[in-house]
Design a protein around this motif. Structure first.
Motif, PDB file in Angstrom:
ATOM      1  N   ALA A   1      32.649 -30.618   7.820  1.00 35.06           N
ATOM      2  CA  ALA A   1      32.043 -31.489   8.798  1.00 35.06           C
ATOM      3  C   ALA A   1      32.217 -33.049   8.589  1.00 35.06           C
ATOM      4  O   ALA A   1      32.057 -33.129   7.220  1.00 35.06           O
ATOM      5  CB  ALA A   1      30.618 -31.354   9.346  1.00 35.06           C
TER       6      ALA A   1
ATOM      7  N   THR B   1      30.130 -36.218   8.955  1.00 35.44           N
ATOM      8  CA  THR B   1      28.775 -36.651   9.182  1.00 35.44           C
ATOM      9  C   THR B   1      28.775 -38.163   9.088  1.00 35.44           C
ATOM     10  O   THR B   1      29.581 -38.782   8.900  1.00 35.44           O
ATOM     11  CB  THR B   1      27.763 -36.023   8.137  1.00 35.44           C
TER      12      THR B   1
ATOM     13  N   GLU C   1      31.316 -28.761  21.571  1.00 34.92           N
ATOM     14  CA  GLU C   1      30.462 -29.770  20.887  1.00 34.92           C
ATOM     15  C   GLU C   1      29.347 -29.243  20.463  1.00 34.92           C
ATOM     16  O   GLU C   1      28.641 -28.368  21.453  1.00 34.92           O
ATOM     17  CB  GLU C   1      30.134 -30.973  22.136  1.00 34.92           C
ATOM     18  N   GLN C   2      28.662 -29.531  19.230  1.00 36.35           N
ATOM     19  CA  GLN C   2      27.386 -28.636  18.782  1.00 36.35           C
ATOM     20  C   GLN C   2      26.659 -29.920  18.462  1.00 36.35           C
ATOM     21  O   GLN C   2      27.065 -30.898  18.220  1.00 36.35           O
ATOM     22  CB  GLN C   2      27.771 -27.723  17.689  1.00 36.35           C
ATOM     23  N   ILE C   3      25.274 -29.474  18.314  1.00 39.02           N
ATOM     24  CA  ILE C   3      24.365 -30.395  17.735  1.00 39.02           C
ATOM     25  C   ILE C   3      23.545 -29.776  16.517  1.00 39.02           C
ATOM     26  O   ILE C   3      23.169 -28.620  16.673  1.00 39.02           O
ATOM     27  CB  ILE C   3      23.177 -30.772  18.825  1.00 39.02           C
ATOM     28  N   ASN C   4      23.559 -30.457  15.527  1.00 39.85           N
ATOM     29  CA  ASN C   4      22.797 -29.749  14.524  1.00 39.85           C
ATOM     30  C   ASN C   4      21.195 -30.229  14.570  1.00 39.85           C
ATOM     31  O   ASN C   4      20.876 -30.615  15.260  1.00 39.85           O
ATOM     32  CB  ASN C   4      23.531 -30.572  12.991  1.00 39.85           C
ATOM     33  N   GLN C   5      20.840 -29.781  13.414  1.00 38.14           N
ATOM     34  CA  GLN C   5      19.234 -29.875  13.079  1.00 38.14           C
ATOM     35  C   GLN C   5      18.709 -31.361  13.374  1.00 38.14           C
ATOM     36  O   GLN C   5      17.556 -31.700  13.844  1.00 38.14           O
ATOM     37  CB  GLN C   5      18.658 -29.223  11.828  1.00 38.14           C
ATOM     38  N   ASP C   6      19.442 -32.419  12.869  1.00 42.15           N
ATOM     39  CA  ASP C   6      18.883 -33.873  13.042  1.00 42.15           C
ATOM     40  C   ASP C   6      19.277 -34.478  14.374  1.00 42.15           C
ATOM     41  O   ASP C   6      19.094 -35.595  14.675  1.00 42.15           O
ATOM     42  CB  ASP C   6      19.685 -34.469  11.785  1.00 42.15           C
TER      43      ASP C   6
ATOM     44  N   GLU D   1      22.308 -34.707  15.784  1.00 37.78           N
ATOM     45  CA  GLU D   1      23.609 -35.312  15.626  1.00 37.78           C
ATOM     46  C   GLU D   1      24.640 -34.382  16.347  1.00 37.78           C
ATOM     47  O   GLU D   1      24.597 -33.317  16.141  1.00 37.78           O
ATOM     48  CB  GLU D   1      24.174 -35.530  14.132  1.00 37.78           C
ATOM     49  N   ARG D   2      25.507 -35.204  17.127  1.00 39.88           N
ATOM     50  CA  ARG D   2      26.674 -34.227  17.710  1.00 39.88           C
ATOM     51  C   ARG D   2      27.698 -34.219  16.885  1.00 39.88           C
ATOM     52  O   ARG D   2      28.062 -35.009  16.052  1.00 39.88           O
ATOM     53  CB  ARG D   2      26.943 -35.139  19.274  1.00 39.88           C
ATOM     54  N   TYR D   3      28.568 -32.981  16.913  1.00 39.72           N
ATOM     55  CA  TYR D   3      29.750 -32.884  16.177  1.00 39.72           C
ATOM     56  C   TYR D   3      30.594 -31.959  16.931  1.00 39.72           C
ATOM     57  O   TYR D   3      30.201 -31.124  17.634  1.00 39.72           O
ATOM     58  CB  TYR D   3      29.316 -32.473  14.810  1.00 39.72           C
TER      59      TYR D   3
ATOM     60  N   HIS E   1      33.421 -28.826  15.973  1.00 38.74           N
ATOM     61  CA  HIS E   1      33.702 -27.821  14.717  1.00 38.74           C
ATOM     62  C   HIS E   1      35.231 -27.800  14.801  1.00 38.74           C
ATOM     63  O   HIS E   1      35.750 -27.069  15.702  1.00 38.74           O
ATOM     64  CB  HIS E   1      32.908 -26.767  14.730  1.00 38.74           C
TER      65      HIS E   1
END
Length: 76
Positions: A2, A4, A46-51, A53-55, A57
């Motif tokens: 990823a 970041t 689009e995904q969202i992590n634990q913090d 933040e959008r990303y 994959h």
């Protein structure tokens, strides 16, 4: 794998270390944003992590399909 916010900060810092102009750094950041927007437009999820933040994959067949739409010069 990823990209970041930390990676982007390091990228900007490396450009600053190389004494790149602010306009050049901003152009590079616009290109990064464009890649992510195109990925979303082309259907990569689009995904969202634990913090929070959008990303996006970039892997598998969806990424290959998206990459095949790009018309980039190949350098050797």
């Amino acid at each position: 794998d990823a990209i970041t916010a930390e990676h982007i900060s390091e990228f900007v810092a490396s450009l600053q270390t190389k004494q790149r102009k602010v306009s050049s750094i901003n152009s590079a950041l616009r290109a990064v944003r464009r890649v992510f927007r195109l990925a979303l437009k082309w259907g990569l999820p689009e995904q969202i992590n634990q913090d929070g933040e959008r990303y996006v994959h970039f892997s598998g067949e969806a990424a290959l399909n998206a990459m095949s739409r790009l018309s980039l010069p190949v350098s050797e």
